[in-house]
Design a protein around this motif. Structure first.
Motif, mmCIF file in Angstrom:
data_model
loop_
_atom_site.group_PDB
_atom_site.id
_atom_site.type_symbol
_atom_site.label_atom_id
_atom_site.label_comp_id
_atom_site.label_asym_id
_atom_site.label_seq_id
_atom_site.Cartn_x
_atom_site.Cartn_y
_atom_site.Cartn_z
ATOM 1 N N LEU A 1 -0.646 -6.069 0.845
ATOM 2 C CA LEU A 1 -1.968 -5.793 0.431
ATOM 3 C C LEU A 1 -2.994 -6.867 0.255
ATOM 4 C CD1 LEU A 1 -0.682 -2.699 -1.887
ATOM 5 C CD2 LEU A 1 -2.250 -2.103 0.116
ATOM 6 N N ARG B 1 -5.824 2.676 -1.195
ATOM 7 C CA ARG B 1 -4.984 2.036 -0.143
ATOM 8 C C ARG B 1 -3.731 2.743 0.012
ATOM 9 N NH1 ARG B 1 -4.470 -2.961 -4.155
ATOM 10 N NH2 ARG B 1 -6.434 -3.722 -3.291
ATOM 11 N N CYS C 1 -4.859 0.953 10.650
ATOM 12 C CA CYS C 1 -4.986 0.802 9.248
ATOM 13 C C CYS C 1 -6.606 0.984 8.834
ATOM 14 C CB CYS C 1 -4.501 -0.282 9.518
ATOM 15 S SG CYS C 1 -2.962 -1.056 7.768
ATOM 16 N N ILE D 1 4.889 -3.132 2.582
ATOM 17 C CA ILE D 1 3.266 -3.625 2.660
ATOM 18 C C ILE D 1 2.221 -4.171 2.067
ATOM 19 C CG2 ILE D 1 1.021 -2.192 2.057
ATOM 20 C CD1 ILE D 1 2.425 0.747 2.950
ATOM 21 N N LYS E 1 -1.400 -3.809 7.910
ATOM 22 C CA LYS E 1 -1.136 -4.208 6.827
ATOM 23 C C LYS E 1 0.734 -4.398 6.734
ATOM 24 C CE LYS E 1 -4.663 -3.462 5.116
ATOM 25 N NZ LYS E 1 -5.591 -4.382 5.362
ATOM 26 N N CYS E 2 0.803 -3.882 7.832
ATOM 27 C CA CYS E 2 3.181 -4.475 7.789
ATOM 28 C C CYS E 2 2.960 -4.947 9.251
ATOM 29 C CB CYS E 2 3.036 -2.541 8.443
ATOM 30 S SG CYS E 2 3.118 -1.623 6.485
ATOM 31 N N THR F 1 -7.206 -11.166 3.573
ATOM 32 C CA THR F 1 -6.249 -9.420 3.672
ATOM 33 C C THR F 1 -6.260 -9.724 5.646
ATOM 34 O OG1 THR F 1 -6.777 -7.077 3.804
ATOM 35 C CG2 THR F 1 -8.565 -8.603 4.184
#
Ligand code: URA
Length: 176
Positions: free
Chosen positions: A21, A2, A94, A19, A77-78, A73
């Motif tokens: 997830l 992660r 990422c 972030i 992630k940002c 997902t």
């Protein structure tokens, strides 16, 4: 693997609140991969909870799928500033986290152009590949892959809506 809560692997760290997830049950082996968190996702730290998320959830429900039947997902992630597309560099930074998420995937579904570019290396028009099953290489392993439209692309296009609905039925009927 992660991201570190203070991850600074790319410039998206500058503007993020959280972030974001993956969400769902990895034991299902079914992974829906979107582009990047938007404003609501950045605030709530959960993927696909804004307008696109409502569309996606509605289409999943029509096919008899719940969020817990899959993992949802994103390639990054940002949240990119102003919801612009993530760059190739940001996706590459990422990517190890996505690869790690997909370790035991039995099916990966690419939601929209960014995800299909990142996962298949495809640069053309989505209409050419939508719902045509293929495979992608993840961690050196071949994994079944279905390219499809991003939920946001279905807002004004009836055909995209029908294709994304078909993707959800394929997941429910052939992979669940
Ligand atoms: N769009 C995406 O691609 N991902 C999200 O999490 C939300 C909107």
């Amino acid at each position: 693997m992660r991201p570190d809560p203070n991850c600074r692997l790319c410039g998206l760290c500058e503007g993020r609140t959280h972030i974001v997830l993956p969400d769902g049950d990895p034991s299902t082996g079914i992974f829906l991969v979107g582009e990047a968190p938007g404003e609501n996702e950045d605030i709530q730290a959960r993927p696909f909870v804004g307008r696109s998320g409502k569309i996606l959830e509605g289409m999943m429900a029509d096919a008899g799928l719940k969020r817990s039947d899959v993992v949802i997902t994103n390639t990054v992630k940002c949240r990119p500033p102003g919801n612009r597309d993530p760059t190739k560099e940001e996706m590459a930074a990422c990517r190890p986290f996505l690869d790690s998420e997909l370790e035991d995937a039995k099916l990966v579904v690419g939601l929209g152009k960014s995800a299909c570019r990142d996962l298949m290396g495809f640069e053309g028009a989505m209409a050419e590949i939508v719902n045509v099953p293929t495979t992608i290489t993840v961690n050196g392993r071949q994994v079944p892959f279905i390219p499809t439209y991003h939920p946001a692309a279905t807002i004004y296009k009836k055909n995209s809506r029908a294709e994304l609905a078909r993707t959800m039925r394929i997941i429910a009927e052939e992979y669940r």
